[in-house]
Design an enzyme around this catalytic site. Structure first.
Site, short mmCIF file in Angstrom:
data_model
loop_
_atom_site.label_atom_id
_atom_site.label_comp_id
_atom_site.label_asym_id
_atom_site.label_seq_id
_atom_site.Cartn_x
_atom_site.Cartn_y
_atom_site.Cartn_z
CG PHE A 1 -1.87 1.04 1.43
CD1 PHE A 1 -3.04 1.05 0.69
CD2 PHE A 1 -1.68 2.04 2.39
CE1 PHE A 1 -3.99 2.04 0.89
CE2 PHE A 1 -2.62 3.03 2.59
CZ PHE A 1 -3.79 3.03 1.84
CB SER B 1 2.87 -4.12 3.55
OG SER B 1 2.04 -3.24 4.24
CG MET B 2 -2.71 -4.11 0.35
SD MET B 2 -3.47 -2.62 -0.29
CE MET B 2 -2.57 -2.41 -1.84
CG ASP C 1 5.51 -3.70 10.89
OD1 ASP C 1 5.16 -2.52 10.68
OD2 ASP C 1 5.37 -4.61 10.05
CG HIS D 1 5.86 -2.29 7.31
ND1 HIS D 1 5.04 -3.36 7.65
CD2 HIS D 1 5.39 -1.82 6.13
CE1 HIS D 1 4.12 -3.52 6.71
NE2 HIS D 1 4.31 -2.60 5.78
#
Length: 251
Positions: A29, A97-98, A196, A226
């Protein structure tokens, strides 16, 4: 959706032709393919066919992202999957992540996927859900969430602003994926940074608990934030994922 802005250098999709085993690689994202390219190049060097799609609305300008929906992001990874299907007998999926959320979506939707490696995958981010719920009160754009990296010498290519409209889209995607985690049965290697500042590490523990895979493992990354794919643990991620792919490519 037609994008108004040109694609940024280093944000282009990448494709590497190799063996009949393919790997779909998804960025996250507000991010770009730059965050996943080192993995893609390592997989290609190991002989795999690799596809790293650019998610619609990403890698250009945040005004483009504002116009996209989570269905557009799903379309982007599904197009990459179809590209691999034309060339490969076996497909693995990994994402950050996304991109990890989309990895889970693909495993929920396409049972022929041989294995997945979600990295700091997002299925429940309370601060984003809160922002989506209060979006009418917020400014149109919020400060960036990109470049959460422990290594001070590395910077992620990501948007400097986050469209508030896009928060609702990622929240919808996370809700959809979270509800269907039980549908995942393929082998899973779940990688999570111990620290994160974007996605709570509990997300990965919940994924481990909820998926139905007989073979599943959670591995902690001890020296990255992250964006672990660009951080100190990058060699570990490449090594662990390549071992995972090799172990499951012939099953």
């Amino acid at each position: 959706m037609k994008e108004k802005y040109p694609v940024l250098p280093e944000a282009e999709p990448f494709y590497f032709e190799g063996s009949r085993a393919g790997i779909l690689v998804s960025h996250g994202f507000t991010g770009t393919t730059q965050s996943m390219r080192p993995l893609g190049e390592a997989y290609a060097k190991a002989g795999y066919t690799v596809c790293g799609p650019r998610l619609k609305g990403h890698g250009t300008h945040y005004e483009d992202m504002e116009q996209t929906t989570y269905e557009d992001w799903i379309d982007s990874v599904e197009e990459g999957y179809q590209w691999l299907k034309e060339r490969c007998d076996i497909i693995f999926v990994t994402g950050l992540s996304m991109g990890g959320t989309l990895t889970l979506y693909m495993a929920e939707t396409y049972p022929d996927i041989q294995g997945i490696v979600p990295i700091n995958a997002a299925i429940d981010i309370p601060v984003m859900a809160d922002g989506a719920a209060r979006r009418a009160e917020l400014p149109r754009y919020l400060d960036a969430i990109g470049s959460d990296i422990k290594n001070p010498e590395v910077k992620e290519l990501a948007y400097e602003k986050t469209p508030v409209a896009s928060l609702l889209q990622i929240v919808k995607l996370m809700e959809k994926v979270r509800a269907d985690l039980h549908k995942i049965t393929c082998p899973a290697l779940i990688l999570v940074s111990e620290e994160d500042h974007v996605v709570p590490p509990d997300n990965s523990r919940l994924i481990l608990e909820k998926i139905s895979s007989a073979e599943k493992e959670l591995v902690s990354l001890k020296n990255s934030y992250h964006v672990a794919t660009l951080d100190y643990d990058q060699p570990t991620i490449i090594d662990l994922s390549l071992r995972f792919f090799a172990a499951h490519a012939n099953k």
